[in-house]
Design a protein around this motif. Structure first.
Motif, PDB file in Angstrom:
ATOM      1  N   THR A  12      65.325  -3.565  35.689  1.00 53.21           N
ATOM      2  CA  THR A  12      66.356  -4.140  36.551  1.00 53.21           C
ATOM      3  C   THR A  12      66.238  -3.822  38.034  1.00 53.21           C
ATOM      4  O   THR A  12      66.703  -4.599  38.856  1.00 53.21           O
ATOM      5  CB  THR A  12      67.757  -3.723  36.068  1.00 53.21           C
ATOM      6  OG1 THR A  12      67.828  -2.298  36.036  1.00 53.21           O
ATOM      7  CG2 THR A  12      68.033  -4.283  34.689  1.00 53.21           C
ATOM      8  N   GLU A  13      65.625  -2.716  38.381  1.00 55.47           N
ATOM      9  CA  GLU A  13      65.513  -2.368  39.801  1.00 55.47           C
ATOM     10  C   GLU A  13      64.226  -2.906  40.430  1.00 55.47           C
ATOM     11  O   GLU A  13      64.022  -2.717  41.637  1.00 55.47           O
ATOM     12  CB  GLU A  13      65.600  -0.859  39.972  1.00 55.47           C
ATOM     13  CG  GLU A  13      66.951  -0.313  39.541  1.00 55.47           C
ATOM     14  CD  GLU A  13      67.075   1.176  39.720  1.00 55.47           C
ATOM     15  OE1 GLU A  13      66.266   1.776  40.449  1.00 55.47           O
ATOM     16  OE2 GLU A  13      67.995   1.749  39.121  1.00 55.47           O
ATOM     17  N   TRP A  14      63.367  -3.539  39.648  1.00 58.54           N
ATOM     18  CA  TRP A  14      62.066  -3.985  40.143  1.00 58.54           C
ATOM     19  C   TRP A  14      61.901  -5.491  40.022  1.00 58.54           C
ATOM     20  O   TRP A  14      62.287  -6.109  39.023  1.00 58.54           O
ATOM     21  CB  TRP A  14      60.937  -3.325  39.368  1.00 58.54           C
ATOM     22  CG  TRP A  14      60.744  -1.868  39.672  1.00 58.54           C
ATOM     23  CD1 TRP A  14      61.419  -1.108  40.577  1.00 58.54           C
ATOM     24  CD2 TRP A  14      59.800  -1.012  39.055  1.00 58.54           C
ATOM     25  NE1 TRP A  14      60.943   0.175  40.558  1.00 58.54           N
ATOM     26  CE2 TRP A  14      59.952   0.269  39.631  1.00 58.54           C
ATOM     27  CE3 TRP A  14      58.856  -1.188  38.061  1.00 58.54           C
ATOM     28  CZ2 TRP A  14      59.182   1.356  39.266  1.00 58.54           C
ATOM     29  CZ3 TRP A  14      58.080  -0.102  37.689  1.00 58.54           C
ATOM     30  CH2 TRP A  14      58.244   1.151  38.289  1.00 58.54           C
ATOM     31  N   SER A  15      61.255  -6.061  41.034  1.00 62.13           N
ATOM     32  CA  SER A  15      60.879  -7.478  41.004  1.00 62.13           C
ATOM     33  C   SER A  15      59.572  -7.622  40.219  1.00 62.13           C
ATOM     34  O   SER A  15      58.916  -6.631  39.871  1.00 62.13           O
ATOM     35  CB  SER A  15      60.660  -7.976  42.438  1.00 62.13           C
ATOM     36  OG  SER A  15      59.512  -7.335  43.002  1.00 62.13           O
ATOM     37  N   VAL A  16      59.177  -8.864  39.984  1.00 62.09           N
ATOM     38  CA  VAL A  16      57.893  -9.129  39.324  1.00 62.09           C
ATOM     39  C   VAL A  16      56.768  -8.466  40.119  1.00 62.09           C
ATOM     40  O   VAL A  16      55.889  -7.805  39.551  1.00 62.09           O
ATOM     41  CB  VAL A  16      57.650 -10.651  39.186  1.00 62.09           C
ATOM     42  CG1 VAL A  16      56.236 -10.942  38.701  1.00 62.09           C
ATOM     43  CG2 VAL A  16      58.694 -11.276  38.268  1.00 62.09           C
ATOM     44  N   GLU A  17      56.809  -8.611  41.430  1.00 62.21           N
ATOM     45  CA  GLU A  17      55.763  -8.035  42.283  1.00 62.21           C
ATOM     46  C   GLU A  17      55.686  -6.514  42.135  1.00 62.21           C
ATOM     47  O   GLU A  17      54.598  -5.939  42.064  1.00 62.21           O
ATOM     48  CB  GLU A  17      56.014  -8.416  43.738  1.00 62.21           C
ATOM     49  CG  GLU A  17      54.896  -8.008  44.664  1.00 62.21           C
ATOM     50  CD  GLU A  17      55.059  -8.577  46.055  1.00 62.21           C
ATOM     51  OE1 GLU A  17      54.081  -8.485  46.812  1.00 62.21           O
ATOM     52  OE2 GLU A  17      56.139  -9.104  46.401  1.00 62.21           O
ATOM     53  N   GLN A  18      56.824  -5.859  42.054  1.00 56.49           N
ATOM     54  CA  GLN A  18      56.845  -4.414  41.894  1.00 56.49           C
ATOM     55  C   GLN A  18      56.341  -3.986  40.521  1.00 56.49           C
ATOM     56  O   GLN A  18      55.643  -2.976  40.397  1.00 56.49           O
ATOM     57  CB  GLN A  18      58.252  -3.875  42.149  1.00 56.49           C
ATOM     58  CG  GLN A  18      58.650  -3.977  43.611  1.00 56.49           C
ATOM     59  CD  GLN A  18      60.120  -3.736  43.820  1.00 56.49           C
ATOM     60  OE1 GLN A  18      60.960  -4.238  43.070  1.00 56.49           O
ATOM     61  NE2 GLN A  18      60.444  -2.963  44.846  1.00 56.49           N
ATOM     62  N   VAL A  19      56.661  -4.749  39.485  1.00 51.78           N
ATOM     63  CA  VAL A  19      56.152  -4.439  38.152  1.00 51.78           C
ATOM     64  C   VAL A  19      54.630  -4.562  38.130  1.00 51.78           C
ATOM     65  O   VAL A  19      53.933  -3.713  37.565  1.00 51.78           O
ATOM     66  CB  VAL A  19      56.803  -5.332  37.070  1.00 51.78           C
ATOM     67  CG1 VAL A  19      56.089  -5.186  35.737  1.00 51.78           C
ATOM     68  CG2 VAL A  19      58.285  -5.005  36.925  1.00 51.78           C
ATOM     69  N   VAL A  20      54.103  -5.593  38.778  1.00 50.52           N
ATOM     70  CA  VAL A  20      52.647  -5.767  38.833  1.00 50.52           C
ATOM     71  C   VAL A  20      52.004  -4.601  39.582  1.00 50.52           C
ATOM     72  O   VAL A  20      50.971  -4.072  39.150  1.00 50.52           O
ATOM     73  CB  VAL A  20      52.270  -7.129  39.457  1.00 50.52           C
ATOM     74  CG1 VAL A  20      50.773  -7.229  39.703  1.00 50.52           C
ATOM     75  CG2 VAL A  20      52.736  -8.262  38.559  1.00 50.52           C
ATOM     76  N   ALA A  21      52.614  -4.162  40.668  1.00 50.53           N
ATOM     77  CA  ALA A  21      52.091  -3.002  41.399  1.00 50.53           C
ATOM     78  C   ALA A  21      52.143  -1.754  40.522  1.00 50.53           C
ATOM     79  O   ALA A  21      51.222  -0.931  40.540  1.00 50.53           O
ATOM     80  CB  ALA A  21      52.874  -2.793  42.689  1.00 50.53           C
ATOM     81  N   HIS A  22      53.201  -1.610  39.746  1.00 54.05           N
ATOM     82  CA  HIS A  22      53.322  -0.477  38.816  1.00 54.05           C
ATOM     83  C   HIS A  22      52.209  -0.521  37.767  1.00 54.05           C
ATOM     84  O   HIS A  22      51.581   0.501  37.473  1.00 54.05           O
ATOM     85  CB  HIS A  22      54.700  -0.506  38.148  1.00 54.05           C
ATOM     86  CG  HIS A  22      54.871   0.513  37.078  1.00 54.05           C
ATOM     87  ND1 HIS A  22      55.094   1.844  37.344  1.00 54.05           N
ATOM     88  CD2 HIS A  22      54.850   0.396  35.728  1.00 54.05           C
ATOM     89  CE1 HIS A  22      55.197   2.499  36.195  1.00 54.05           C
ATOM     90  NE2 HIS A  22      55.059   1.637  35.210  1.00 54.05           N
ATOM     91  N   LEU A  23      51.952  -1.692  37.216  1.00 49.27           N
ATOM     92  CA  LEU A  23      50.879  -1.831  36.227  1.00 49.27           C
ATOM     93  C   LEU A  23      49.519  -1.544  36.851  1.00 49.27           C
ATOM     94  O   LEU A  23      48.640  -0.951  36.216  1.00 49.27           O
ATOM     95  CB  LEU A  23      50.905  -3.227  35.608  1.00 49.27           C
ATOM     96  CG  LEU A  23      52.132  -3.529  34.748  1.00 49.27           C
ATOM     97  CD1 LEU A  23      52.128  -4.997  34.326  1.00 49.27           C
ATOM     98  CD2 LEU A  23      52.187  -2.611  33.536  1.00 49.27           C
ATOM     99  N   SER A  24      49.348  -1.957  38.095  1.00 51.30           N
ATOM    100  CA  SER A  24      48.117  -1.658  38.821  1.00 51.30           C
ATOM    101  C   SER A  24      47.971  -0.152  39.019  1.00 51.30           C
ATOM    102  O   SER A  24      46.883   0.403  38.840  1.00 51.30           O
ATOM    103  CB  SER A  24      48.119  -2.386  40.163  1.00 51.30           C
ATOM    104  OG  SER A  24      46.951  -2.104  40.882  1.00 51.30           O
ATOM    105  N   ALA A  25      49.064   0.504  39.373  1.00 47.68           N
ATOM    106  CA  ALA A  25      49.034   1.964  39.535  1.00 47.68           C
ATOM    107  C   ALA A  25      48.660   2.631  38.208  1.00 47.68           C
ATOM    108  O   ALA A  25      47.831   3.547  38.182  1.00 47.68           O
ATOM    109  CB  ALA A  25      50.381   2.475  40.024  1.00 47.68           C
ATOM    110  N   ALA A  26      49.256   2.167  37.125  1.00 52.16           N
ATOM    111  CA  ALA A  26      48.962   2.743  35.810  1.00 52.16           C
ATOM    112  C   ALA A  26      47.490   2.569  35.453  1.00 52.16           C
ATOM    113  O   ALA A  26      46.865   3.469  34.885  1.00 52.16           O
ATOM    114  CB  ALA A  26      49.846   2.100  34.748  1.00 52.16           C
ATOM    115  N   ALA A  27      46.938   1.423  35.801  1.00 49.98           N
ATOM    116  CA  ALA A  27      45.540   1.141  35.465  1.00 49.98           C
ATOM    117  C   ALA A  27      44.561   1.901  36.353  1.00 49.98           C
ATOM    118  O   ALA A  27      43.389   2.022  36.009  1.00 49.98           O
ATOM    119  CB  ALA A  27      45.269  -0.360  35.579  1.00 49.98           C
TER     120      ALA A  27
END
Length: 101
Positions: free
Chosen positions: A36-51
């Motif tokens: 809820t606190e993240w946009s699609v763009e932020q989720v993608v950045a999070h997934l990139s960070a995880a990877a």
């Protein structure tokens, strides 16, 4: 399941998500998500960070955050969030074949 098979599945899902993300319009990148606190763009950045964050770098980060996942995630998000959806997509697309940074 072997480690190779495990990584093959992860790589396939990352590639599938990257292909789906190419279909989004600029405004769709700003939409809210189930995080809820993240946009699609932020989720993608999070997934990139995880990877792109190795096990030991992740452990150091969570320890430095005082074991506070929100603080840890905010720090990684700040490092990985690009200046545009296109930049975030490029960073994520660069990640699919990585098994460690």
């Amino acid at each position: 399941m072997s480690e190779t098979e495990y990584w093959d599945l992860i790589h396939a899902e990352r590639a599938r998500l990257a292909a789906l993300l190419t279909t989004l319009g600029t405004e769709q990148w700003a939409h809210a998500t189930l995080c809820t606190e993240w946009s699609v763009e932020q989720v993608v950045a999070h997934l990139s960070a995880a990877a792109n964050t190795g096990k030991w770098a992740w452990i150091r980060s969570i320890v430095r955050a005082g074991f506070d996942p929100a603080k840890h995630n905010a720090r990684l998000l700040e490092r990985r969030l690009g200046d545009s959806p296109g930049e975030n997509l490029a960073r994520f697309r660069d990640s699919p074949r990585r098994t460690s940074p």
